[in-house]
Enzyme design. Structure first.
Site, mmCIF file in Angstrom:
data_model
loop_
_atom_site.group_PDB
_atom_site.id
_atom_site.type_symbol
_atom_site.label_atom_id
_atom_site.label_comp_id
_atom_site.label_asym_id
_atom_site.label_seq_id
_atom_site.Cartn_x
_atom_site.Cartn_y
_atom_site.Cartn_z
ATOM 1 N N ASN A 28 11.079 -5.409 -55.935
ATOM 2 C CA ASN A 28 10.718 -6.794 -56.224
ATOM 3 C C ASN A 28 9.717 -7.206 -55.148
ATOM 4 O O ASN A 28 10.096 -7.368 -53.984
ATOM 5 C CB ASN A 28 11.952 -7.696 -56.191
ATOM 6 C CG ASN A 28 11.623 -9.151 -56.455
ATOM 7 O OD1 ASN A 28 10.474 -9.568 -56.417
ATOM 8 N ND2 ASN A 28 12.644 -9.933 -56.716
ATOM 9 N N ASP B 102 8.498 -9.909 -54.333
ATOM 10 C CA ASP B 102 8.791 -11.189 -53.685
ATOM 11 C C ASP B 102 9.880 -11.073 -52.611
ATOM 12 O O ASP B 102 10.160 -12.042 -51.914
ATOM 13 C CB ASP B 102 9.223 -12.231 -54.725
ATOM 14 C CG ASP B 102 8.082 -12.599 -55.660
ATOM 15 O OD1 ASP B 102 6.914 -12.528 -55.238
ATOM 16 O OD2 ASP B 102 8.367 -12.945 -56.818
ATOM 17 N N CYS B 103 10.493 -9.916 -52.492
ATOM 18 C CA CYS B 103 11.603 -9.697 -51.556
ATOM 19 C C CYS B 103 11.098 -8.999 -50.296
ATOM 20 O O CYS B 103 10.522 -7.913 -50.371
ATOM 21 C CB CYS B 103 12.675 -8.844 -52.232
ATOM 22 S SG CYS B 103 13.993 -8.297 -51.137
ATOM 23 N N GLY B 104 11.345 -9.611 -49.148
ATOM 24 C CA GLY B 104 10.906 -9.043 -47.880
ATOM 25 C C GLY B 104 11.522 -7.679 -47.599
ATOM 26 O O GLY B 104 10.831 -6.760 -47.143
ATOM 27 N N ARG C 32 9.824 -5.134 -49.768
ATOM 28 C CA ARG C 32 8.471 -4.825 -49.261
ATOM 29 C C ARG C 32 8.540 -3.924 -48.030
ATOM 30 O O ARG C 32 7.751 -2.988 -47.894
ATOM 31 C CB ARG C 32 7.707 -6.102 -48.934
ATOM 32 C CG ARG C 32 7.289 -6.909 -50.150
ATOM 33 C CD ARG C 32 6.301 -8.018 -49.794
ATOM 34 N NE ARG C 32 6.758 -8.891 -48.730
ATOM 35 C CZ ARG C 32 7.444 -10.020 -48.904
ATOM 36 N NH1 ARG C 32 7.774 -10.404 -50.136
ATOM 37 N NH2 ARG C 32 7.805 -10.761 -47.881
#
Length: 114
Positions: free
Chosen positions: A8, A10-12, A15
């Site tokens: 995802n 948007d997920c730190g 990433r």
């Protein structure tokens, strides 16, 4: 080594896990944006089995209505069906390599299977 990350962007944590995979030499990486292309219930069951966790342990509680729906106490089949219908219920990131599967929270957990 082949590696697949259910990611995802948007997920730190997702990433950061992806960055570890990209920085590791010799990784043939496949990135699956699971919110756009959710895995099947069968694939999720296999990933959790190979990771040594239950479907309930792979359930994302934060930012979802999973608790209100009673999913933490539901059967594995019910949890998997809910995840397929609403992939935001899948805790991320999941990574699969030739050496196994991990739910990479924290992101350093991915090193166990590299």
């Amino acid at each position: 080594m082949k590696a697949t990350i259910w990611h995802n962007p948007d997920c730190g944590t997702s990433r950061k896990t992806l960055a570890i995979l990209e920085e590791t030499p010799g990784i043939d990486l496949t990135v699956v944006k699971y919110l756009e292309t959710p895995p099947s219930a069968e694939k999720l069951a296999q990933l959790y089995r190979d990771a040594g966790i239950s479907a309930q342990q792979g359930l994302r509680l934060r930012g979802t209505d999973a608790e209100e729906r009673g999913l933490p106490a539901a059967s594995a089949a019910e949890v998997l069906a809910a995840m397929v219908a609403q992939p935001r219920l899948i805790e991320r990131p999941l990574v699969e390599t030739d050496r196994g599967v991990r739910l990479c929270r924290p992101q350093e957990t991915v090193r166990e299977i590299l």
